[in-house]
Design an enzyme around this catalytic site. Sequence first.
Site, PDB file in Angstrom:
ATOM      1  N   CYS A   1      14.738  10.843   5.811  1.00 37.28           N
ATOM      2  CA  CYS A   1      14.611  10.452   7.282  1.00 37.28           C
ATOM      3  C   CYS A   1      15.917  11.029   7.731  1.00 37.28           C
ATOM      4  O   CYS A   1      16.874  10.736   9.313  1.00 37.28           O
ATOM      5  CB  CYS A   1      14.559   9.280   7.996  1.00 37.28           C
ATOM      6  SG  CYS A   1      12.451   9.162   7.564  1.00 37.28           S
TER       7      CYS A   1
ATOM      8  N   LYS B   1       0.701  -1.177  -0.016  1.00 44.26           N
ATOM      9  CA  LYS B   1      -0.097   0.137   0.339  1.00 44.26           C
ATOM     10  C   LYS B   1       0.771   1.538  -0.177  1.00 44.26           C
ATOM     11  O   LYS B   1       1.372   1.308   1.017  1.00 44.26           O
ATOM     12  CB  LYS B   1      -0.661   0.258   1.150  1.00 44.26           C
ATOM     13  CG  LYS B   1      -1.824   0.925   1.355  1.00 44.26           C
ATOM     14  CD  LYS B   1      -2.272   1.279   2.581  1.00 44.26           C
ATOM     15  CE  LYS B   1      -1.950   2.690   3.284  1.00 44.26           C
ATOM     16  NZ  LYS B   1      -1.994   4.400   2.005  1.00 44.26           N
TER      17      LYS B   1
ATOM     18  N   GLU C   1      11.446   0.746   9.149  1.00 43.45           N
ATOM     19  CA  GLU C   1      12.243   2.317   8.448  1.00 43.45           C
ATOM     20  C   GLU C   1      11.551   3.296   8.893  1.00 43.45           C
ATOM     21  O   GLU C   1      10.384   3.360   8.375  1.00 43.45           O
ATOM     22  CB  GLU C   1      13.335   1.635   7.469  1.00 43.45           C
ATOM     23  CG  GLU C   1      13.850   2.569   6.743  1.00 43.45           C
ATOM     24  CD  GLU C   1      14.031   4.336   6.650  1.00 43.45           C
ATOM     25  OE1 GLU C   1      14.045   5.234   7.295  1.00 43.45           O
ATOM     26  OE2 GLU C   1      13.219   4.011   5.795  1.00 43.45           O
TER      27      GLU C   1
END
Length: 481
Positions: free
Chosen positions: A283, A176, A249
């Site tokens: 990130c 998704k 993650e």
Amino acid sequence: MADQTFKNVINGELVDSASGATYDVVDPATGEVYAHAPLSGPEDVDRAYAAAATAFETWGETTPRERSEALLKLADAMEARIEELTRVEVKDTGKPYAMTLSEELPPTIDHFRFFAGAARILEGRSAGEYLADHTSWVRREPIGVVGQVTPWNYPLAMMSWKIAPALAAGNTVVVKPSDTTPASSTLLAELAQEFLPPGVLNVITGDRDTGRALVAHKTPQMVAITGSVRAGMEVAASAAQDVKRVHLELGGKAPVIVFDDADIEKAAAGIAEAGYFNAGQDCTAATRVLVQAGVHDEFVAALAEAAKATRTGLPDDEDAFFGALNNPDQLARVKGMVDRLPDHATVATGGDLARVPGGEGGYFYQPTVLAGLQQDDEQIQHEIFGPVITAQRFTDEAEALRWANGVEYGLGSSVWTRDHGTALRVSKRLDFGVVWINTHIPYMSEMPHGGFKHSGYGKDLSVYGFEDYTRIKHVMSYYGE
């Protein structure tokens, strides 16, 4: 007016949601709806997992060579349509076209080629007689059906990080994508159907409820997510109900330690590039800089100049280094973090919405440098996830390490110094899954990417990431009389 409708890809077919429901997809560069995507519900999740479970019965039995050849053909198909994939990605994300074409798509394609090769060199420990009259050996096997949730900051790249190792290991997948960026994921899944049997790779679009249903479903033996810490905690809690494997993650707040002996000009340029790439929506972005007192003022001035020279703009602006933020909520978050700056901190440059001709409705923010922040400030402790770089002044190595490690995250970090001993000593003591020395943010297929603490667990990329999508079985055979 929306002029496009995306489809789910389930069991090799392009289909609407079972209910027929859709949601709007917005172009971040204009703020306008340009497409619709299926709002998938429990029935769609059931259909996708049923297809993946059936497909695993045969895909899980394929040889490494067969899986490798399929992934290599998919990579070639992506390369042949690289400009189309880039245009689709840009429309969903607001990124500059030229930057995305040159910096994001080539490594994304390379990930498939790397894992195609990795499929053929998977190794276990040696077989042997560890008990009299018995031979033991270890098998690495695919886990089975894997559910995956991918983020909006790098939709296509993060999808490749997830599906390439899973497929190479013999698993089948239900993915998704983020609700704001479904376009490239559905296109890639559509391309893949030429080379993968039906049901091996399925993509369903939808909102958070869709993602929760995907994670909570009984079928997958593993769920993997790239997303926020909050989302990761929810996934881990949900997966625990079925003792599923989890691969997380999550967020990051990368410390960038600049020592007095660093090359200030090169450091400022490199850190600005690594901090503002993708509008800081990364990130591992170099957005939390700790500068030694002796060069602090000089460095902040140099960083501010580098920020002023960094351009944001529309996707077709060839001089734009970064584009719009992904969505209005993220723009509001970035603006709020800067607007709430404590009195002891200052804005060295930027600090406001960016005016982009032709992009008046888009989600643009200026490249920004904040100075004078302290360790407990929210701008230091929490992800801003935008084109905002903070600077702190430290006195010695011990203080730098204490502040660098003094956050809940542990994903990426870097050290800038000419002293080899300092670089190695600090790299050892940084509590982060990746440490760069005199550079920041490059990655490649061969090296692992993943963090510690609230940044999650499990590795993407590399043979370590590949092995995460396998399970280990001990087989023992008695050969005595």
